[in-house]
Design a protein around this motif. Sequence first.
Motif, PDB file in Angstrom:
ATOM      1  N   LYS A 261      13.402  45.022 -59.529  1.00 51.56           N
ATOM      2  CA  LYS A 261      12.233  45.283 -60.371  1.00 51.56           C
ATOM      3  C   LYS A 261      11.839  44.034 -61.148  1.00 51.56           C
ATOM      4  O   LYS A 261      10.648  43.698 -61.245  1.00 51.56           O
ATOM      5  CB  LYS A 261      12.521  46.431 -61.330  1.00 51.56           C
ATOM      6  CG  LYS A 261      11.342  46.804 -62.213  1.00 51.56           C
ATOM      7  CD  LYS A 261      11.664  47.997 -63.098  1.00 51.56           C
ATOM      8  CE  LYS A 261      10.473  48.362 -63.980  1.00 51.56           C
ATOM      9  NZ  LYS A 261      10.784  49.522 -64.849  1.00 51.56           N
ATOM     10  N   ARG A 262      12.821  43.311 -61.690  1.00 50.30           N
ATOM     11  CA  ARG A 262      12.517  42.101 -62.449  1.00 50.30           C
ATOM     12  C   ARG A 262      11.930  41.015 -61.563  1.00 50.30           C
ATOM     13  O   ARG A 262      11.089  40.230 -61.988  1.00 50.30           O
ATOM     14  CB  ARG A 262      13.780  41.584 -63.137  1.00 50.30           C
ATOM     15  CG  ARG A 262      14.208  42.428 -64.331  1.00 50.30           C
ATOM     16  CD  ARG A 262      15.522  41.959 -64.875  1.00 50.30           C
ATOM     17  NE  ARG A 262      15.880  42.665 -66.096  1.00 50.30           N
ATOM     18  CZ  ARG A 262      17.071  42.633 -66.659  1.00 50.30           C
ATOM     19  NH1 ARG A 262      18.040  41.903 -66.108  1.00 50.30           N
ATOM     20  NH2 ARG A 262      17.329  43.296 -67.760  1.00 50.30           N
ATOM     21  N   LEU A 263      12.365  40.972 -60.313  1.00 47.80           N
ATOM     22  CA  LEU A 263      11.846  39.964 -59.390  1.00 47.80           C
ATOM     23  C   LEU A 263      10.386  40.210 -59.033  1.00 47.80           C
ATOM     24  O   LEU A 263       9.701  39.304 -58.549  1.00 47.80           O
ATOM     25  CB  LEU A 263      12.691  39.946 -58.103  1.00 47.80           C
ATOM     26  CG  LEU A 263      14.069  39.283 -58.234  1.00 47.80           C
ATOM     27  CD1 LEU A 263      14.946  39.658 -57.049  1.00 47.80           C
ATOM     28  CD2 LEU A 263      13.940  37.762 -58.339  1.00 47.80           C
ATOM     29  N   THR A 264       9.900  41.416 -59.245  1.00 52.98           N
ATOM     30  CA  THR A 264       8.493  41.712 -58.967  1.00 52.98           C
ATOM     31  C   THR A 264       7.576  41.316 -60.120  1.00 52.98           C
ATOM     32  O   THR A 264       6.350  41.301 -59.956  1.00 52.98           O
ATOM     33  CB  THR A 264       8.293  43.209 -58.670  1.00 52.98           C
ATOM     34  OG1 THR A 264       8.613  43.981 -59.836  1.00 52.98           O
ATOM     35  CG2 THR A 264       9.163  43.671 -57.515  1.00 52.98           C
TER      36      THR A 264
ATOM     37  N   PRO B  10      10.993  40.244 -53.240  1.00 51.55           N
ATOM     38  CA  PRO B  10      12.379  40.184 -53.719  1.00 51.55           C
ATOM     39  C   PRO B  10      13.376  40.061 -52.579  1.00 51.55           C
ATOM     40  O   PRO B  10      14.362  39.320 -52.687  1.00 51.55           O
ATOM     41  CB  PRO B  10      12.534  41.510 -54.469  1.00 51.55           C
ATOM     42  CG  PRO B  10      11.163  41.824 -54.959  1.00 51.55           C
ATOM     43  CD  PRO B  10      10.255  41.379 -53.854  1.00 51.55           C
ATOM     44  N   GLU B  11      13.110  40.773 -51.490  1.00 53.90           N
ATOM     45  CA  GLU B  11      14.031  40.724 -50.356  1.00 53.90           C
ATOM     46  C   GLU B  11      14.038  39.345 -49.696  1.00 53.90           C
ATOM     47  O   GLU B  11      15.107  38.835 -49.317  1.00 53.90           O
ATOM     48  CB  GLU B  11      13.660  41.800 -49.328  1.00 53.90           C
ATOM     49  CG  GLU B  11      14.017  43.213 -49.740  1.00 53.90           C
ATOM     50  CD  GLU B  11      13.105  43.773 -50.836  1.00 53.90           C
ATOM     51  OE1 GLU B  11      13.538  44.691 -51.543  1.00 53.90           O
ATOM     52  OE2 GLU B  11      11.955  43.281 -50.975  1.00 53.90           O
ATOM     53  N   ALA B  12      12.869  38.728 -49.571  1.00 52.85           N
ATOM     54  CA  ALA B  12      12.805  37.384 -48.990  1.00 52.85           C
ATOM     55  C   ALA B  12      13.544  36.373 -49.854  1.00 52.85           C
ATOM     56  O   ALA B  12      14.213  35.461 -49.348  1.00 52.85           O
ATOM     57  CB  ALA B  12      11.346  36.956 -48.797  1.00 52.85           C
ATOM     58  N   LEU B  13      13.433  36.521 -51.171  1.00 52.51           N
ATOM     59  CA  LEU B  13      14.159  35.632 -52.078  1.00 52.51           C
ATOM     60  C   LEU B  13      15.662  35.791 -51.914  1.00 52.51           C
ATOM     61  O   LEU B  13      16.408  34.801 -51.898  1.00 52.51           O
ATOM     62  CB  LEU B  13      13.748  35.925 -53.527  1.00 52.51           C
ATOM     63  CG  LEU B  13      12.323  35.518 -53.907  1.00 52.51           C
ATOM     64  CD1 LEU B  13      11.899  36.209 -55.194  1.00 52.51           C
ATOM     65  CD2 LEU B  13      12.215  33.996 -54.053  1.00 52.51           C
ATOM     66  N   ALA B  14      16.122  37.040 -51.789  1.00 52.09           N
ATOM     67  CA  ALA B  14      17.551  37.279 -51.603  1.00 52.09           C
ATOM     68  C   ALA B  14      18.033  36.717 -50.275  1.00 52.09           C
ATOM     69  O   ALA B  14      19.101  36.092 -50.197  1.00 52.09           O
ATOM     70  CB  ALA B  14      17.841  38.778 -51.688  1.00 52.09           C
ATOM     71  N   VAL B  15      17.257  36.931 -49.224  1.00 53.13           N
ATOM     72  CA  VAL B  15      17.623  36.397 -47.908  1.00 53.13           C
ATOM     73  C   VAL B  15      17.691  34.875 -47.954  1.00 53.13           C
ATOM     74  O   VAL B  15      18.632  34.267 -47.438  1.00 53.13           O
ATOM     75  CB  VAL B  15      16.623  36.868 -46.834  1.00 53.13           C
ATOM     76  CG1 VAL B  15      16.818  36.087 -45.528  1.00 53.13           C
ATOM     77  CG2 VAL B  15      16.781  38.362 -46.579  1.00 53.13           C
TER      78      VAL B  15
ATOM     79  N   ALA C 107      25.699  42.048 -54.235  1.00 49.24           N
ATOM     80  CA  ALA C 107      26.438  41.355 -55.299  1.00 49.24           C
ATOM     81  C   ALA C 107      25.560  40.394 -56.099  1.00 49.24           C
ATOM     82  O   ALA C 107      26.001  39.876 -57.130  1.00 49.24           O
ATOM     83  CB  ALA C 107      27.612  40.581 -54.702  1.00 49.24           C
ATOM     84  N   LEU C 108      24.338  40.155 -55.661  1.00 54.39           N
ATOM     85  CA  LEU C 108      23.467  39.199 -56.331  1.00 54.39           C
ATOM     86  C   LEU C 108      22.832  39.814 -57.575  1.00 54.39           C
ATOM     87  O   LEU C 108      22.346  40.942 -57.543  1.00 54.39           O
ATOM     88  CB  LEU C 108      22.357  38.721 -55.395  1.00 54.39           C
ATOM     89  CG  LEU C 108      22.761  38.069 -54.075  1.00 54.39           C
ATOM     90  CD1 LEU C 108      21.525  37.625 -53.310  1.00 54.39           C
ATOM     91  CD2 LEU C 108      23.690  36.883 -54.306  1.00 54.39           C
ATOM     92  N   ARG C 109      22.832  39.058 -58.652  1.00 52.43           N
ATOM     93  CA  ARG C 109      22.185  39.500 -59.887  1.00 52.43           C
ATOM     94  C   ARG C 109      21.180  38.432 -60.322  1.00 52.43           C
ATOM     95  O   ARG C 109      21.542  37.269 -60.521  1.00 52.43           O
ATOM     96  CB  ARG C 109      23.219  39.725 -61.004  1.00 52.43           C
ATOM     97  CG  ARG C 109      24.218  40.834 -60.699  1.00 52.43           C
ATOM     98  CD  ARG C 109      23.539  42.192 -60.644  1.00 52.43           C
ATOM     99  NE  ARG C 109      24.473  43.273 -60.367  1.00 52.43           N
ATOM    100  CZ  ARG C 109      24.703  43.781 -59.157  1.00 52.43           C
ATOM    101  NH1 ARG C 109      24.064  43.282 -58.095  1.00 52.43           N
ATOM    102  NH2 ARG C 109      25.552  44.769 -58.995  1.00 52.43           N
ATOM    103  N   PHE C 110      19.927  38.839 -60.449  1.00 52.25           N
ATOM    104  CA  PHE C 110      18.878  37.919 -60.888  1.00 52.25           C
ATOM    105  C   PHE C 110      19.199  37.454 -62.301  1.00 52.25           C
ATOM    106  O   PHE C 110      19.346  38.261 -63.211  1.00 52.25           O
ATOM    107  CB  PHE C 110      17.532  38.642 -60.829  1.00 52.25           C
ATOM    108  CG  PHE C 110      16.341  37.810 -61.207  1.00 52.25           C
ATOM    109  CD1 PHE C 110      16.286  36.444 -60.954  1.00 52.25           C
ATOM    110  CD2 PHE C 110      15.250  38.412 -61.812  1.00 52.25           C
ATOM    111  CE1 PHE C 110      15.172  35.694 -61.294  1.00 52.25           C
ATOM    112  CE2 PHE C 110      14.123  37.666 -62.163  1.00 52.25           C
ATOM    113  CZ  PHE C 110      14.099  36.316 -61.897  1.00 52.25           C
TER     114      PHE C 110
END
Length: 222
Positions: free
Chosen positions: A71-74, A82-87, A124-127
């Motif tokens: 939600k914060r990444l949006t 957000p998914e592309a950033l995580a990938v 496991a990733l936390r923004f």
Amino acid sequence: MTGGAHQDVPVRDAATVIIVRDAARAPKVLMGQRGKGAIFMPNKFVFPGGAVDAEDGRVALGTPLDTVCRKRLTLHATDASPEALAVAAIREVWEETGHRFAVTDTDGQGGAWSGFGGAPSASALRFFFRAVTPPGRPRRFDARFFLAPAEALADDPDALPQASDELSHLTWVPLSEVRALDTAFVTELVLAELSRHLPSLDAPERVPFVRADSLSSDVIWL
């Protein structure tokens, strides 16, 4: 260099991962040194990370992002999901360090990328932090920093591979010794925030966003 030729450099989405081990006792972070010939941050010690590629948006995550972090990444969103950033974050860690945040592949298909051996795992990733490179630089990035424990890696944290083309001197640096390294100002900001946050590796209550849309920087909270 400031001003002049670099003022109109486009800002690219990017993702970085701060991998921490021994958070409660003697925290260490995984860092490497960029080459002296690098266009962006030459000689600096950095966390693994890099720009989002177009293909990152087409790679499926094996485990999803934390709901709060997604939600914060949006907020103040750009072209990258957000998914592309995580990938991108997971891919860059793998390319630069050989370490994987992965759900092990069981069907023999090789995973998201050749040799990756599974699907990228974002659970496991936390923004943790966001910053835009100031104007006047040869490269500019809108970088999202993710925090993750070394225990979430699919491989032995001590099994550091040969240096990649982008990072050398890859090592687990004690947090108490990082200040002796040559780091960028944004890295110093992230490390200061990390020192306040540890020993927790949970999502922070607020994520600082250092906006450098002009020659002065403003901080907003996500």
